[in-house]
Scaffold this motif. Structure first.
Motif, PDB file in Angstrom:
ATOM      1  N   ILE A   1       0.665  -0.928   0.390  1.00 18.66           N
ATOM      2  CA  ILE A   1       0.483   0.190   0.128  1.00 18.66           C
ATOM      3  C   ILE A   1       0.778   1.296   0.058  1.00 18.66           C
ATOM      4  CG2 ILE A   1      -1.558   1.484   1.632  1.00 18.66           C
ATOM      5  CD1 ILE A   1      -2.711  -1.485   2.269  1.00 18.66           C
ATOM      6  N   PRO A   2       0.966   1.769  -1.393  1.00 19.40           N
ATOM      7  CA  PRO A   2       2.431   3.061  -1.086  1.00 19.40           C
ATOM      8  C   PRO A   2       2.045   3.572  -0.518  1.00 19.40           C
ATOM      9  CG  PRO A   2       1.316   1.828  -3.047  1.00 19.40           C
ATOM     10  CD  PRO A   2       0.340   1.515  -2.474  1.00 19.40           C
ATOM     11  N   LEU A   3       2.857   4.431   0.523  1.00 20.58           N
ATOM     12  CA  LEU A   3       2.615   5.508   1.389  1.00 20.58           C
ATOM     13  C   LEU A   3       4.123   5.899   1.477  1.00 20.58           C
ATOM     14  CD1 LEU A   3       0.589   3.547   4.138  1.00 20.58           C
ATOM     15  CD2 LEU A   3      -0.628   5.265   2.347  1.00 20.58           C
ATOM     16  N   LEU A   4       4.367   7.246   2.387  1.00 16.89           N
ATOM     17  CA  LEU A   4       5.150   7.510   2.728  1.00 16.89           C
ATOM     18  C   LEU A   4       4.996   7.824   3.705  1.00 16.89           C
ATOM     19  CD1 LEU A   4       7.587   9.215   2.739  1.00 16.89           C
ATOM     20  CD2 LEU A   4       6.502  11.448   2.336  1.00 16.89           C
ATOM     21  N   VAL A   5       5.474   7.030   4.857  1.00 22.12           N
ATOM     22  CA  VAL A   5       5.504   7.387   6.254  1.00 22.12           C
ATOM     23  C   VAL A   5       6.801   8.079   7.267  1.00 22.12           C
ATOM     24  CG1 VAL A   5       4.093   5.401   5.993  1.00 22.12           C
ATOM     25  CG2 VAL A   5       6.467   4.515   6.668  1.00 22.12           C
ATOM     26  N   LYS A   6       6.163   8.376   8.637  1.00 23.28           N
ATOM     27  CA  LYS A   6       7.542   8.746   9.272  1.00 23.28           C
ATOM     28  C   LYS A   6       6.967   7.757  11.115  1.00 23.28           C
ATOM     29  CE  LYS A   6       8.051  12.903  12.356  1.00 23.28           C
ATOM     30  NZ  LYS A   6       7.069  13.961  12.628  1.00 23.28           N
ATOM     31  N   VAL A   7       8.386   7.451  11.284  1.00 18.12           N
ATOM     32  CA  VAL A   7       8.413   6.635  12.285  1.00 18.12           C
ATOM     33  C   VAL A   7       8.889   7.142  13.342  1.00 18.12           C
ATOM     34  CG1 VAL A   7       9.110   4.197  13.701  1.00 18.12           C
ATOM     35  CG2 VAL A   7       8.234   4.428  11.580  1.00 18.12           C
ATOM     36  N   PRO A   8       8.975   8.152  14.456  1.00 19.65           N
ATOM     37  CA  PRO A   8       9.339   8.429  15.118  1.00 19.65           C
ATOM     38  C   PRO A   8      10.611   7.649  16.064  1.00 19.65           C
ATOM     39  CG  PRO A   8       7.399   8.539  15.468  1.00 19.65           C
ATOM     40  CD  PRO A   8       7.211   7.830  14.466  1.00 19.65           C
ATOM     41  N   ILE A   9      11.605   8.568  16.097  1.00 22.28           N
ATOM     42  CA  ILE A   9      12.453   7.718  17.102  1.00 22.28           C
ATOM     43  C   ILE A   9      12.604   7.629  18.118  1.00 22.28           C
ATOM     44  CG2 ILE A   9      15.020   7.342  17.865  1.00 22.28           C
ATOM     45  CD1 ILE A   9      15.510   7.762  14.276  1.00 22.28           C
ATOM     46  N   GLN A  10      12.198   7.659  19.575  1.00 24.40           N
ATOM     47  CA  GLN A  10      12.070   8.292  21.109  1.00 24.40           C
ATOM     48  C   GLN A  10      13.359   8.255  21.454  1.00 24.40           C
ATOM     49  OE1 GLN A  10       9.019   8.424  21.807  1.00 24.40           O
ATOM     50  NE2 GLN A  10       8.016   6.538  21.322  1.00 24.40           N
ATOM     51  N   ASP A  11      13.417   8.271  22.579  1.00 26.18           N
ATOM     52  CA  ASP A  11      14.955   9.519  23.691  1.00 26.18           C
ATOM     53  C   ASP A  11      15.185   7.702  23.876  1.00 26.18           C
ATOM     54  OD1 ASP A  11      13.551  11.815  23.179  1.00 26.18           O
ATOM     55  OD2 ASP A  11      13.563  11.712  25.192  1.00 26.18           O
ATOM     56  N   ASP A  12      14.727   6.617  24.068  1.00 29.68           N
ATOM     57  CA  ASP A  12      15.818   5.827  24.529  1.00 29.68           C
ATOM     58  C   ASP A  12      16.470   5.157  23.332  1.00 29.68           C
ATOM     59  OD1 ASP A  12      12.776   4.402  23.295  1.00 29.68           O
ATOM     60  OD2 ASP A  12      12.787   4.031  24.638  1.00 29.68           O
ATOM     61  N   GLY A  13      15.767   5.674  22.154  1.00 33.89           N
ATOM     62  CA  GLY A  13      16.211   4.897  20.634  1.00 33.89           C
ATOM     63  C   GLY A  13      15.308   4.414  19.831  1.00 33.89           C
ATOM     64  N   SER A  14      14.029   3.541  20.861  1.00 34.62           N
ATOM     65  CA  SER A  14      13.250   2.940  20.439  1.00 34.62           C
ATOM     66  C   SER A  14      12.036   3.791  19.546  1.00 34.62           C
ATOM     67  CB  SER A  14      12.073   2.567  21.170  1.00 34.62           C
ATOM     68  OG  SER A  14      11.483   3.067  22.344  1.00 34.62           O
ATOM     69  N   ALA A  15      11.309   2.418  18.826  1.00 30.80           N
ATOM     70  CA  ALA A  15      10.539   3.639  17.500  1.00 30.80           C
ATOM     71  C   ALA A  15       9.378   3.398  17.786  1.00 30.80           C
ATOM     72  CB  ALA A  15      10.542   2.055  16.259  1.00 30.80           C
ATOM     73  N   GLY A  16       8.558   4.963  17.868  1.00 27.07           N
ATOM     74  CA  GLY A  16       7.294   5.129  17.898  1.00 27.07           C
ATOM     75  C   GLY A  16       6.485   4.825  17.265  1.00 27.07           C
ATOM     76  N   LYS A  17       4.864   5.132  17.346  1.00 23.94           N
ATOM     77  CA  LYS A  17       3.786   4.449  15.952  1.00 23.94           C
ATOM     78  C   LYS A  17       3.995   5.663  14.713  1.00 23.94           C
ATOM     79  CE  LYS A  17      -1.068   4.481  15.392  1.00 23.94           C
ATOM     80  NZ  LYS A  17      -0.207   2.896  15.118  1.00 23.94           N
ATOM     81  N   ALA A  18       3.897   5.061  13.577  1.00 24.49           N
ATOM     82  CA  ALA A  18       3.906   5.570  12.313  1.00 24.49           C
ATOM     83  C   ALA A  18       3.341   6.199  11.988  1.00 24.49           C
ATOM     84  CB  ALA A  18       4.609   3.966  11.329  1.00 24.49           C
ATOM     85  N   GLU A  19       3.388   7.558  11.315  1.00 28.95           N
ATOM     86  CA  GLU A  19       2.249   8.116  10.905  1.00 28.95           C
ATOM     87  C   GLU A  19       2.527   8.201   9.606  1.00 28.95           C
ATOM     88  OE1 GLU A  19       2.283  12.288  11.557  1.00 28.95           O
ATOM     89  OE2 GLU A  19       3.486  11.476  13.279  1.00 28.95           O
ATOM     90  N   MET A  20       1.361   8.227   8.148  1.00 28.51           N
ATOM     91  CA  MET A  20       0.988   8.293   7.183  1.00 28.51           C
ATOM     92  C   MET A  20       1.916   9.404   6.508  1.00 28.51           C
ATOM     93  SD  MET A  20      -1.742   7.382   4.119  1.00 28.51           S
ATOM     94  CE  MET A  20      -2.344   9.012   5.338  1.00 28.51           C
ATOM     95  N   LEU A  21       2.368  10.334   6.183  1.00 26.12           N
ATOM     96  CA  LEU A  21       2.697  11.554   5.330  1.00 26.12           C
ATOM     97  C   LEU A  21       2.249  11.995   4.263  1.00 26.12           C
ATOM     98  CD1 LEU A  21       6.364  11.679   6.318  1.00 26.12           C
ATOM     99  CD2 LEU A  21       4.588  12.756   8.123  1.00 26.12           C
TER     100      LEU A  21
END
Length: 316
Positions: free
Chosen positions: A205-225
């Protein structure tokens, strides 16, 4: 739309991964032959390394590549399953991922000055890489690696030679409703200029997405851009946060504004030598792509090539 696309270099095999250095040169991986080449500003190419010194005669795809700014390149390799021939048969991705006889898929380090190839992490180490695709080196030396078929992003410590499954966000997965016709996940990835987010383009499903990098280095919840594209492959981000991406099926190259609200087509196959463009990279005022030519769009005179255009003044 840019109209000055040109062929920078051609090879005996289809190029896939692409990264530029600070002197305007490029490093490129060749899809079938597992060679790593250096391309000078005049288009002259020389062999840097051959992954087959380590992977032997394993059949597979040599894909994304990144440069650490010093003497090392990191290259992804995906071995094909003999029993379940993904990606030749798209509906066998899950079975191909589970084939225990596949051991070469993973991330490899290439020393530029010597041509030495070393495995960083592979399936032989017990990691269930499926189709490792695009590596991106973070400022702290860790490496993010997209996995197209696993529909996930890994985070790798090259010093410790260890990996963790960093993000397997639902946005990466097309489920049973692939809009592009390919049951694949995240492909090209790139870091935000401030290093606080990782961006990716997806194929199923072609999307441009953003994955936040949390302060502890883990991945946050992705969001569609952004959405409204076909099967996407390559991604790059400039210093202002604008996105540059490639579409393989329609052979298009796009620029998307940092707020993802505006887009500008930089090239299409009606006016440029573009054939299933894969990776994308900056170099000396240019934006360049590798023509994987997966769907045989290009004639032999233009196939197996790197195509470039000047970065014209944007519409915004």
């Amino acid at each position: 739309m840019a109209s000055d696309w040109r062929i920078l270099a051609q090879f005996d095999d289809a190029p896939e991964g692409l990264v530029g250095d600070t002197n305007g040169n490029f490093y490129v991986s060749l899809f079938h032959s597992a060679l790593v080449m250096k391309v000078a500003t005049d288009g002259t190419s020389t062999k840097i390394a051959d992954l087959r010194t380590v992977i032997g005669d394993a059949k597979g795809s040599t894909v994304g590549i990144d440069w650490d700014g010093k003497d090392h390149l990191y290259v992804a390799f995906s071995e094909y399953s003999k029993r379940f021939p993904w990606p030749a048969k798209a509906d066998l991705a899950v079975e191909g991922c589970g084939d225990a006889t596949v051991t070469r898929s993973g991330l490899y380090q290439v020393t530029i000055s010597t041509g030495k190839v070393e495995p960083v992490v592979t399936r032989a180490d017990g990691y269930p890489f499926c189709f490792p695709d695009d590596p991106v080196i973070a400022p702290d030396g860790k490496i993010y690696l997209s996995d197209l078929s696993l529909q996930a992003i890994w985070k790798i410590d090259p010093e410790q030679k260890s990996a963790e499954l960093w993000s397997k966000d639902p946005l990466f997965s097309p489920g049973d409703r692939s809009l592009s016709g390919y049951p694949v996940g995240v492909n090209g990835i790139a870091l935000a200029p401030d290093g606080k987010s990782l961006y990716g383009v997806t194929g199923g499903i072609p999307l441009l997405v953003k994955v936040p990098i949390q302060d502890d280095g883990s991945a946050g919840k992705a969001e569609m851009l952004a959405f409204g594209y076909d099967n996407m492959d390559g991604l790059e981000v400039d210093k202002d946060g604008n996105f540059y991406l490639t579409e393989t099926t329609r052979s298009e190259v796009w620029k998307v504004s940092a707020d993802a609200k505006k887009r500008q087509q930089l090239g299409n196959p009606l006016q440029a030598p573009l054939g299933a463009p894969a990776s994308i990279a900056f170099g000396n005022g240019d934006i360049c792509v590798t023509n994987l030519n997966f769907f045989k769009h290009l004639p032999e005179s233009q196939a197996n090539s790197i195509a470039c255009t000047k970065l014209d003044k944007p519409l915004w």
